[in-house]
Design a protein around this motif. Structure first.
Motif, PDB file in Angstrom:
ATOM      1  N   ASP A 125      -7.987   5.924   0.062  1.00 33.32           N
ATOM      2  CA  ASP A 125      -7.251   4.875  -0.641  1.00 33.32           C
ATOM      3  C   ASP A 125      -7.320   3.552   0.115  1.00 33.32           C
ATOM      4  OD1 ASP A 125      -6.561   6.716  -2.561  1.00 33.32           O
ATOM      5  OD2 ASP A 125      -4.524   7.051  -1.809  1.00 33.32           O
ATOM      6  N   LEU A 126      -7.238   3.606   1.427  1.00 32.89           N
ATOM      7  CA  LEU A 126      -7.326   2.377   2.224  1.00 32.89           C
ATOM      8  C   LEU A 126      -8.697   1.731   2.081  1.00 32.89           C
ATOM      9  CD1 LEU A 126      -5.491   3.576   5.456  1.00 32.89           C
ATOM     10  CD2 LEU A 126      -4.784   1.652   4.024  1.00 32.89           C
ATOM     11  N   GLU A 127      -9.729   2.552   2.073  1.00 33.87           N
ATOM     12  CA  GLU A 127     -11.075   2.006   1.916  1.00 33.87           C
ATOM     13  C   GLU A 127     -11.272   1.451   0.514  1.00 33.87           C
ATOM     14  OE1 GLU A 127     -14.643   3.573   4.041  1.00 33.87           O
ATOM     15  OE2 GLU A 127     -15.185   4.264   2.028  1.00 33.87           O
ATOM     16  N   ALA A 128     -10.751   2.150  -0.490  1.00 36.64           N
ATOM     17  CA  ALA A 128     -10.877   1.674  -1.872  1.00 36.64           C
ATOM     18  C   ALA A 128     -10.142   0.350  -2.072  1.00 36.64           C
ATOM     19  CB  ALA A 128     -10.335   2.725  -2.841  1.00 36.64           C
ATOM     20  N   GLY A 129      -9.054   0.148  -1.320  1.00 39.30           N
ATOM     21  CA  GLY A 129      -8.300  -1.092  -1.418  1.00 39.30           C
ATOM     22  C   GLY A 129      -8.824  -2.189  -0.514  1.00 39.30           C
ATOM     23  N   ASN A 130      -9.956  -1.922   0.150  1.00 39.49           N
ATOM     24  CA  ASN A 130     -10.599  -2.887   1.049  1.00 39.49           C
ATOM     25  C   ASN A 130      -9.715  -3.278   2.237  1.00 39.49           C
ATOM     26  OD1 ASN A 130     -13.029  -3.130  -0.500  1.00 39.49           O
ATOM     27  ND2 ASN A 130     -11.920  -4.440  -1.942  1.00 39.49           N
ATOM     28  N   PHE A 131      -8.866  -2.354   2.660  1.00 44.51           N
ATOM     29  CA  PHE A 131      -8.040  -2.616   3.830  1.00 44.51           C
ATOM     30  C   PHE A 131      -8.794  -2.320   5.124  1.00 44.51           C
ATOM     31  CE2 PHE A 131      -4.700  -1.886   0.619  1.00 44.51           C
ATOM     32  CZ  PHE A 131      -3.919  -3.004   0.835  1.00 44.51           C
ATOM     33  N   MET A 132      -9.513  -1.200   5.128  1.00 44.29           N
ATOM     34  CA  MET A 132     -10.252  -0.797   6.321  1.00 44.29           C
ATOM     35  C   MET A 132     -11.183   0.344   5.953  1.00 44.29           C
ATOM     36  SD  MET A 132      -7.389   1.454   8.429  1.00 44.29           S
ATOM     37  CE  MET A 132      -6.116   0.185   8.288  1.00 44.29           C
ATOM     38  N   PHE A 135       0.870  -1.177   0.000  1.00 44.75           N
ATOM     39  CA  PHE A 135       0.000   0.000   0.000  1.00 44.75           C
ATOM     40  C   PHE A 135       0.902   1.221   0.000  1.00 44.75           C
ATOM     41  CE2 PHE A 135      -2.143   3.447   2.319  1.00 44.75           C
ATOM     42  CZ  PHE A 135      -3.243   3.619   1.485  1.00 44.75           C
ATOM     43  N   THR A 136       0.748   2.062  -1.020  1.00 45.64           N
ATOM     44  CA  THR A 136       1.644   3.202  -1.193  1.00 45.64           C
ATOM     45  C   THR A 136       0.969   4.515  -0.824  1.00 45.64           C
ATOM     46  OG1 THR A 136       2.878   2.075  -2.954  1.00 45.64           O
ATOM     47  CG2 THR A 136       3.070   4.474  -2.840  1.00 45.64           C
ATOM     48  N   VAL A 137       1.618   5.252   0.049  1.00 44.24           N
ATOM     49  CA  VAL A 137       1.205   6.614   0.381  1.00 44.24           C
ATOM     50  C   VAL A 137       2.074   7.542  -0.454  1.00 44.24           C
ATOM     51  CG1 VAL A 137       1.028   8.367   2.180  1.00 44.24           C
ATOM     52  CG2 VAL A 137       0.574   5.960   2.726  1.00 44.24           C
ATOM     53  N   ARG A 138       1.442   8.322  -1.326  1.00 45.15           N
ATOM     54  CA  ARG A 138       2.202   9.206  -2.214  1.00 45.15           C
ATOM     55  C   ARG A 138       2.524  10.527  -1.530  1.00 45.15           C
ATOM     56  NH1 ARG A 138      -1.535   6.474  -5.122  1.00 45.15           N
ATOM     57  NH2 ARG A 138      -3.131   8.048  -4.730  1.00 45.15           N
ATOM     58  N   GLU A 139       3.637  11.127  -1.932  1.00 48.00           N
ATOM     59  CA  GLU A 139       4.064  12.392  -1.346  1.00 48.00           C
ATOM     60  C   GLU A 139       2.987  13.457  -1.530  1.00 48.00           C
ATOM     61  OE1 GLU A 139       7.787  13.266  -3.205  1.00 48.00           O
ATOM     62  OE2 GLU A 139       8.906  11.912  -1.894  1.00 48.00           O
ATOM     63  N   GLY A 140       2.687  14.158  -0.455  1.00 44.04           N
ATOM     64  CA  GLY A 140       1.702  15.232  -0.511  1.00 44.04           C
ATOM     65  C   GLY A 140       0.293  14.809  -0.192  1.00 44.04           C
ATOM     66  N   GLU A 141       0.016  13.512  -0.134  1.00 44.67           N
ATOM     67  CA  GLU A 141      -1.347  13.071   0.180  1.00 44.67           C
ATOM     68  C   GLU A 141      -1.736  13.496   1.594  1.00 44.67           C
ATOM     69  OE1 GLU A 141      -2.874   9.307  -2.275  1.00 44.67           O
ATOM     70  OE2 GLU A 141      -1.478   8.785  -0.683  1.00 44.67           O
ATOM     71  N   THR A 142      -2.992  13.847   1.759  1.00 44.30           N
ATOM     72  CA  THR A 142      -3.506  14.186   3.082  1.00 44.30           C
ATOM     73  C   THR A 142      -3.977  12.916   3.778  1.00 44.30           C
ATOM     74  OG1 THR A 142      -5.796  14.470   2.363  1.00 44.30           O
ATOM     75  CG2 THR A 142      -4.327  16.385   2.141  1.00 44.30           C
ATOM     76  N   MET A 143      -4.275  13.053   5.059  1.00 42.36           N
ATOM     77  CA  MET A 143      -4.805  11.889   5.768  1.00 42.36           C
ATOM     78  C   MET A 143      -6.165  11.483   5.203  1.00 42.36           C
ATOM     79  SD  MET A 143      -5.693  13.536   9.498  1.00 42.36           S
ATOM     80  CE  MET A 143      -6.953  14.794   9.719  1.00 42.36           C
TER      81      MET A 143
END
Length: 367
Positions: free
Chosen positions: A120-127, A106-114
């Protein structure tokens, strides 16, 4: 008596052959979609063996248990494992013994906000996004370096993390903050080493502060005396303003100069963040949005925003910690992914005209 011995030997040979076959011959008693197996903490070899047989991962729980007892110095590690092809019990045992649990990048890109990370986590079905945001809004993890921080925004370091199917939000934010602290230590240590080199004369050939940014790199200032949270906030603005790593010290220098002169930063991404906090951002900002009532709005409030507006990477942290030593006060896009920099409003206005002409030319050529 001889026949009995021979019979016993035959039975032993058959058992050995069966055991060898059960351990070394690949087996798949599950469907083509694969199967997940969760090994609980404190599981015995017998319970693990029975679970694997029930899931169709091994042919025989008895054979697996015997093999595990033979290697009693190693034991299956707790965690979730995924099997998607026929595998020998030998390989299954060592996969579990080595703790090769199922993980997805799971990649957090530079500049992304919380908020971006949560989506992104929800879209990836992580949580669920709400679970991550709940953890990210607890600043306890950074209390010792940013005691006034209201959330973990800015300290969720951009990187690729390897997650289980159902990761813990608090464990994930802890990993992100730990990574931030490692990178922050590296940034400050490198800056200290650079100061020592400067003192020894290693940089006596540095380019004058106001040389062309497209060709030369102005020397950095001394490390910022600002608190960690303020440097991270500045870095988050730099991150959102330019994708070019070589420009980031210049952008940081512009903001540092404007702060010193008590000028408005007039940074569009702060307005975007203010809108997003209020659930009003739709992908664009209007002239009216520049007047939004928010302490994050750098068009109406001088100084830095009350906190970071995203999560900066290493290059932006380094730039904010040691901005370029320049007298630039303005910058505007150049249609090439970078910016024109200027020291006076007159120069800036000319650069704005230049940008509009270039933009019009680009639009005309694409028709």
């Amino acid at each position: 008596m001889g026949k009995l011995l021979l019979f016993i030997l035959l039975i032993a040979a058959a058992a050995a052959a069966w055991l060898w076959y059960s351990i070394n011959h690949p087996y798949q008693g599950f469907g083509p979609q694969g199967v997940f197996v969760e090994i609980p903490h404190g599981s015995s070899s017998r319970s693990v063996a029975r679970l694997l047989e029930r899931k169709g991962v091994v042919r025989s729980s008895v054979a697996f248990e015997l093999y595990a007892r033979r290697h009693s110095h190693r034991s299956p590690q707790a965690g979730e494992y995924f099997f998607d092809h026929a595998t020998s019990a030998h390989d299954v045992f060592w996969k579990l013994a080595n703790g090769q649990i199922f993980e997805q990048p799971f990649t957090v890109r530079e500049g992304e906000t919380m908020f971006d990370i949560a989506r992104d986590l929800e879209a990836g079905n992580f949580m669920p996004a709400t679970d991550f945001l709940r953890a990210a809004k607890d600043p306890t993890l950074i209390h010792e370096i940013a005691p006034q921080a209201a959330t973990l925004e800015g300290f969720l370091f951009p990187a690729t993390y390897h997650l289980s199917r159902h990761p813990s939000a608090t464990a994930l934010t802890a990993d992100m903050v730990r990574k931030f602290k490692e990178e922050w230590t590296a940034v400050t240590s490198a800056a200290s080493a650079g100061d020592k080199m400067t003192a020894s004369g290693a940089f006596t050939e540095a380019t004058p502060p106001d040389s062309s940014p497209a060709v030369n790199n102005p020397p950095p200032r001394t490390p910022s005396p600002r608190p960690v949270a303020a440097v991270v906030t500045l870095a988050s603005l730099v991150e959102r303003e330019t994708p070019k790593a070589e420009e980031r010290p210049l952008v940081a220098g512009v903001f540092e100069n404007r702060l010193h002169k008590n000028m408005l930063l007039q940074c569009d991404p702060t307005v975007i963040y203010a809108l997003e906090q209020q659930g009003r951002y739709n992908g664009t900002i209007s002239t009216a949005d520049l007047h939004i009532d928010s302490p994050y709005n750098s068009y109406t409030h001088t100084g830095l925003p009350p906190g970071p507006i995203g999560n900066p990477g290493e290059a932006s942290l380094r730039a904010a910690y040691q901005p370029a030593n320049t007298n630039y006060l303005y910058f505007v896009a150049n249609t090439q992914g970078g910016h024109f920099f200027s020291a006076t409003l007159a120069e800036h206005n000319n650069n704005v005209i230049k940008y509009r002409r270039l933009l019009a030319a680009d639009q005309a050529s694409n028709r």
